[in-house]
Design an enzyme around this catalytic site. Sequence first.
Site, PDB file in Angstrom:
ATOM      1  CB  CYS A   1      44.497  77.084  56.443  1.00 22.68           C
ATOM      2  SG  CYS A   1      45.382  78.234  58.132  1.00 22.68           S
TER       3      CYS A   1
ATOM      4  CG  HIS B   1      46.627  77.507  53.209  1.00 28.07           C
ATOM      5  ND1 HIS B   1      46.764  78.552  53.438  1.00 28.07           N
ATOM      6  CD2 HIS B   1      47.645  77.438  54.746  1.00 28.07           C
ATOM      7  CE1 HIS B   1      46.059  79.134  54.315  1.00 28.07           C
ATOM      8  NE2 HIS B   1      47.027  78.169  55.470  1.00 28.07           N
TER       9      HIS B   1
ATOM     10  CG  ASN C   1      47.578  81.827  56.927  1.00 24.16           C
ATOM     11  OD1 ASN C   1      47.450  81.384  56.447  1.00 24.16           O
ATOM     12  ND2 ASN C   1      48.648  80.903  57.464  1.00 24.16           N
TER      13      ASN C   1
HETATM   14  O1  UT7 Z   1      48.076  78.129  58.294  1.00 23.95           O
HETATM   15  C1  UT7 Z   1      48.365  77.201  59.333  1.00 23.95           C
HETATM   16  C2  UT7 Z   1      49.194  77.690  60.382  1.00 23.95           C
HETATM   17  N1  UT7 Z   1      50.481  77.410  60.661  1.00 23.95           N
HETATM   18  C3  UT7 Z   1      51.478  77.478  59.982  1.00 23.95           C
HETATM   19  O2  UT7 Z   1      51.707  77.221  58.697  1.00 23.95           O
HETATM   20  C4  UT7 Z   1      53.089  77.796  60.337  1.00 23.95           C
HETATM   21  C5  UT7 Z   1      53.396  76.864  60.367  1.00 23.95           C
HETATM   22  N2  UT7 Z   1      55.304  77.229  60.639  1.00 23.95           N
HETATM   23  C6  UT7 Z   1      55.632  78.045  60.421  1.00 23.95           C
HETATM   24  O3  UT7 Z   1      55.533  79.168  58.831  1.00 23.95           O
HETATM   25  C7  UT7 Z   1      56.984  78.604  60.844  1.00 23.95           C
HETATM   26  O4  UT7 Z   1      57.314  77.753  61.690  1.00 23.95           O
HETATM   27  C8  UT7 Z   1      57.173  79.939  61.343  1.00 23.95           C
HETATM   28  C9  UT7 Z   1      57.741  80.674  60.419  1.00 23.95           C
HETATM   29  C10 UT7 Z   1      55.731  80.515  62.557  1.00 23.95           C
HETATM   30  C11 UT7 Z   1      58.636  80.269  62.596  1.00 23.95           C
HETATM   31  O5  UT7 Z   1      59.970  80.044  62.278  1.00 23.95           O
HETATM   32  P1  UT7 Z   1      60.535  78.607  62.099  1.00 23.95           P
HETATM   33  O6  UT7 Z   1      61.938  79.039  60.929  1.00 23.95           O
HETATM   34  O7  UT7 Z   1      59.592  77.567  62.831  1.00 23.95           O
HETATM   35  O8  UT7 Z   1      61.429  80.227  63.545  1.00 23.95           O
HETATM   36  P2  UT7 Z   1      60.812  79.172  64.947  1.00 23.95           P
HETATM   37  O9  UT7 Z   1      60.006  79.145  65.624  1.00 23.95           O
HETATM   38  O10 UT7 Z   1      61.608  78.644  64.902  1.00 23.95           O
HETATM   39  O11 UT7 Z   1      61.951  80.367  65.557  1.00 23.95           O
HETATM   40  C12 UT7 Z   1      63.388  80.226  65.315  1.00 23.95           C
HETATM   41  C13 UT7 Z   1      63.626  82.141  66.212  1.00 23.95           C
HETATM   42  C14 UT7 Z   1      63.417  81.581  67.963  1.00 23.95           C
HETATM   43  O12 UT7 Z   1      64.138  82.750  68.400  1.00 23.95           O
HETATM   44  P3  UT7 Z   1      65.480  81.138  69.356  1.00 23.95           P
HETATM   45  O13 UT7 Z   1      64.576  80.557  69.971  1.00 23.95           O
HETATM   46  O14 UT7 Z   1      65.852  80.274  67.975  1.00 23.95           O
HETATM   47  O15 UT7 Z   1      66.327  82.452  69.864  1.00 23.95           O
HETATM   48  C15 UT7 Z   1      62.791  82.280  67.679  1.00 23.95           C
HETATM   49  O16 UT7 Z   1      62.322  83.438  68.881  1.00 23.95           O
HETATM   50  O17 UT7 Z   1      62.899  82.591  65.627  1.00 23.95           O
HETATM   51  C16 UT7 Z   1      61.977  84.073  66.648  1.00 23.95           C
HETATM   52  N3  UT7 Z   1      61.403  84.788  66.781  1.00 23.95           N
HETATM   53  C17 UT7 Z   1      61.176  86.001  65.817  1.00 23.95           C
HETATM   54  N4  UT7 Z   1      62.843  86.690  65.443  1.00 23.95           N
HETATM   55  C18 UT7 Z   1      62.419  87.861  64.885  1.00 23.95           C
HETATM   56  C19 UT7 Z   1      60.201  84.033  66.304  1.00 23.95           C
HETATM   57  N5  UT7 Z   1      59.490  84.997  65.841  1.00 23.95           N
HETATM   58  C20 UT7 Z   1      60.266  86.116  65.487  1.00 23.95           C
HETATM   59  C21 UT7 Z   1      60.763  86.999  64.624  1.00 23.95           C
HETATM   60  N6  UT7 Z   1      60.848  87.563  64.456  1.00 23.95           N
HETATM   61  N7  UT7 Z   1      58.756  87.667  64.362  1.00 23.95           N
END
Ligand code: UT7
Length: 331
Positions: free
Chosen positions: A115, A256, A286
């Site tokens: 990225c 980004h 993204n």
């Molecule tokens: O260009 C660089 C590339 N990458 C990035 O920039 C990624 C940076 N990170 C992020 O943007 C965020 O970490 C995400 C959007 C990927 C995830 O958001 P988060 O607030 O960090 O969520 P999390 O991974 O902590 O997950 C929270 C909950 C989990 O459930 P539990 O364990 O709390 O029950 C996940 O299983 O949300 C769940 N979850 C979803 N629920 C519904 C994860 N993905 C989804 C989904 N729909 N698509």
Amino acid sequence: MGLYGARIAGVGHYAPERIVSNADFEKMFDTSDEWIVSRTGMKERRYSPDDVASSDLATRAAKHALERAGLAADEIDCFIVATVTPDYLFPATACIVASNLKQAGKPAFDIEIACSGFIYGLPIAASFVRSGVFHRVMIIGVETLSKIINMEDRGSAILFGDGAGATIVERVAAADDCFLACELGADGSNPKLLYQPAGGSREPSSIAAIEQRRDKVHMEGREIFKVAVNRMVETAKVVLERAQLTPADVKWLIPHQANLRIIEAAAKRLHVERDRTVINIEKYGNTSSASIPMALSELIGRGSLHDGDVILFTGFGGGLSWGSIVWRWAA
Ligand code: UT7
């Protein structure tokens, strides 16, 4: 400062037509529009048809940039493509793009820094023209991330989309230099935070790899989130100080487009308000190395960029890698 200066002479972009909405994901796995919008700010992203590769999107964006700059392809001396989704692992996608533009014979190469592709690519292009090596260099950020999404991982599948953004950097007198400062960084001590496990020399492609979807994107989203905001803000402060500017001098922050929450947190810490922050994540998700040049191109399309405007580009991504650039716009 170099022998010469650099300015951006034209910017263009292209996104494939097919729109994939949050509602489409609701049909594929356990997720909701509400979760995706509140956690990422994304509503739609674009996916390419099966027979379309990154070089095709890049060529469209390149033609748009040439048209806006009022230049012919033969007035470009070197082509650089930033991508993690090349047409092939080799040869470089840039070679194919240059040939598509009927410029076979010209130097062309890819950079692969996820990225941060544009954040690294713009200084490379600017350095070529400032040192007198080339008169004009085209740097294209392009991705067809839809081809490497793991649809069995809802945490990452919703994030990525396809697109291309092309920028033409050209030589000007040293006194008219628009490249004010840059600060880049990388840390490869944990490459698995965001990577494509199989298909390289560490784990060549195999039937088992494909069955386990190790040929697709793997990501530790939460870990990246923490690093992203800090690195963007740190480097942005460094470049502003180096250019002897303050956040108040920044007309446009172009970050980004990885997550709206990351963008908002970085903008807040940099004291740049929402109306000076360029955001199009709701439309494209993204698009990795394409996201910043696409956002720049849309800003120009709206007629919102004016002579003398100071732009702060900031980004981060796989590697991990990150960086910021301060650039003065010259119409
Ligand atoms: O260009 C660089 C590339 N990458 C990035 O920039 C990624 C940076 N990170 C992020 O943007 C965020 O970490 C995400 C959007 C990927 C995830 O958001 P988060 O607030 O960090 O969520 P999390 O991974 O902590 O997950 C929270 C909950 C989990 O459930 P539990 O364990 O709390 O029950 C996940 O299983 O949300 C769940 N979850 C979803 N629920 C519904 C994860 N993905 C989804 C989904 N729909 N698509």
